[in-house]
Design a protein around this motif. Structure first.
Motif, PDB file in Angstrom:
ATOM      1  N   GLU A  94       0.851  -1.191   0.000  1.00 30.68           N
ATOM      2  CA  GLU A  94       0.000   0.000   0.000  1.00 30.68           C
ATOM      3  C   GLU A  94       0.886   1.241   0.000  1.00 30.68           C
ATOM      4  OE1 GLU A  94      -4.066  -0.442   2.118  1.00 30.68           O
ATOM      5  OE2 GLU A  94      -2.608  -1.426   3.425  1.00 30.68           O
ATOM      6  N   ALA A 157      -9.213  -2.317  -5.071  1.00 32.39           N
ATOM      7  CA  ALA A 157      -9.340  -0.864  -5.306  1.00 32.39           C
ATOM      8  C   ALA A 157     -10.491  -0.304  -4.469  1.00 32.39           C
ATOM      9  CB  ALA A 157      -9.583  -0.598  -6.778  1.00 32.39           C
ATOM     10  N   GLN A 162      -4.116   2.512  -2.731  1.00 28.24           N
ATOM     11  CA  GLN A 162      -3.346   2.327  -3.967  1.00 28.24           C
ATOM     12  C   GLN A 162      -2.572   0.996  -3.944  1.00 28.24           C
ATOM     13  OE1 GLN A 162      -0.904   5.755  -4.790  1.00 28.24           O
ATOM     14  NE2 GLN A 162      -2.531   7.202  -4.255  1.00 28.24           N
ATOM     15  N   GLN A 164      -0.685  -2.365  -4.653  1.00 29.67           N
ATOM     16  CA  GLN A 164       0.177  -2.986  -5.664  1.00 29.67           C
ATOM     17  C   GLN A 164       0.407  -4.435  -5.231  1.00 29.67           C
ATOM     18  OE1 GLN A 164       1.499  -1.393  -8.556  1.00 29.67           O
ATOM     19  NE2 GLN A 164      -0.042   0.143  -7.943  1.00 29.67           N
TER      20      GLN A 164
END
Length: 388
Positions: A94, A157, A162, A164
């Motif tokens: 994050e 999401a 954010q 990954q």
């Protein structure tokens, strides 16, 4: 007494070799034994084929089992997909702290202020999915790792900061080949993304424990299995094909031997000890023909040939209905061309080489029997003469 001796000699001659010791059938017996008389007529038992340059060439190009012909040589996809049974690990990052996967801030030169959490590896289930917290059940079977990463990021999401995602296959069970048999280490060998050939996989399993000349490679893929000599794979790069996921590779030891019988220096089972053994080499390993007994015109090789091969040699053979046809190859070593042909005629596993005895040798046996019978008669006659 003289009449008795003559009668015994005549009986021996009439009965032929049936009552005399012999190493096997004579040349004429093999020739006449190809057909037997039945109530319906002549019935063929085996084919007799004289070895000629055309026969040698036809046998050299005989169709053999081939990995290339059966399976092809297609390189697998460069990016393997995830399959059932694979072990998959997921790591989520994050952008800041306070998120779903954020822990205590550990600022170092690697973290750059980001937060991450490692989800323990899990096995892809029969339903083809894995479980990711806050994303639910994610279907991963048939997908690349980067596709699964994007799917998980989409599901997270709005829930994580954010996110990954990094997905890795820790144990690619579905992208592996099973190696067993005479391999140094029986194991499941994971395949690399670049593609792996047979010899690559065998090397990863530690190589073979047996001599190459005695080892066969048996590849099973789907419902098809093909077995070829290991020496063929080593000598012919085209047979060193790419393996596919879930292939089973079995290394089988089967020493190549032939049987040598008849009027030879040694009658025994002889190992090849090398690839590409010829008939002349086989005769030499059997200590050659017995000079005082062998018939150079009666060198025979007994072999079962596939019907497809016999069809090329004898298109009208009555034995083509059987998948394996008994064939007797005949070589005349009294002819100098026969010596050249014997150097080109390739031996095969389980061949039987037989050399018949010369007719003169059979005559010698008859004379030996005659002398055994007449010796007491002659001795008795001499004694009778002396006493008179």
């Amino acid at each position: 007494m003289r009449a008795l001796a003559i009668a015994l000699l005549a009986a021996t001659a009439v009965s032929g070799c049936s009552i005399l010791p012999a190493a096997g059938p004579t040349t004429s017996a093999i020739e006449s034994g190809a057909d037997i008389a039945t109530a319906e007529g002549l019935f063929a038992r085996y084919e007799i084929i004289d070895v000629t340059p055309a026969i040698v060439e036809a046998l050299r190009t005989r169709p053999l089992d081939s990995l290339l012909v059966t399976f092809g040589d297609n390189r697998p996809a460069l990016e393997p997909v995830i399959g059932v049974g694979d072990y998959v690990a997921v790591q989520v990052w994050e952008a800041g702290s306070g998120g779903l996967f954020s822990g205590p801030l550990v600022a170092d030169r690697f973290s750059a202020g980001s937060k991450s959490a490692m989800i323990p590896e899990q096995v892809v289930g029969p339903d083809g999915g894995i479980t990711v917290p806050y994303a639910g059940r994610i279907k991963v079977v048939g997908r690349r790792t980067q596709d699964v990463q994007a799917l998980i990021e989409t599901e997270l999401a709005g829930k994580a900061i954010q996110p990954q995602v990094l997905v890795s296959v820790t144990k690619p069970v579905s992208q592996s080949v099973t190696v067993t048999g005479e391999a140094a280490t029986g194991m499941r060998v994971p395949l690399s993304g670049r593609g792996d050939r047979l010899l690559d996989v065998i090397a990863q399993a530690g190589g073979v424990r047996t001599p190459v000349a005695e080892t066969f490679v048996r590849l099973s893929r789907g419902n098809r299995t093909v077995t070829v000599p290991m020496s063929t794979v080593v000598a012919n790069p085209r047979e060193n094909i790419f393996v596919r996921p879930n292939d089973t590779l079995t290394l089988v030891r089967d020493p190549q031997t032939f049987l040598a019988v008849g009027a030879l220096g040694a009658t025994t089972e002889v190992p090849f000890s090398a690839d590409g053994l010829t008939l002349s080499q086989a005769l030499a390993r059997a200590s050659g023909l017995r000079e005082t007994q062998a018939d150079p015109e009666g060198v025979f090789l007994f072999r079962y040939e596939p019907a497809a091969v016999v069809r090329r040699l004898r298109p009208n053979s009555p034995l083509l209905a059987s998948p394996q046809v008994p064939v007797v190859y005949r070589v005349n070593l009294r002819d100098p061309q026969g010596l050249f042909l014997s150097q080109s005629f390739r031996m095969r596993n389980r061949d039987l080489v037989y050399v018949s005895s010369a007719p003169f040798a059979e005559l010698g046996k008859v004379l030996s029997v005659f002398s055994t019978v007449t010796a007491p008669v002659a001795a008795g006659a001499s004694l009778y003469t002396v006493t008179r």
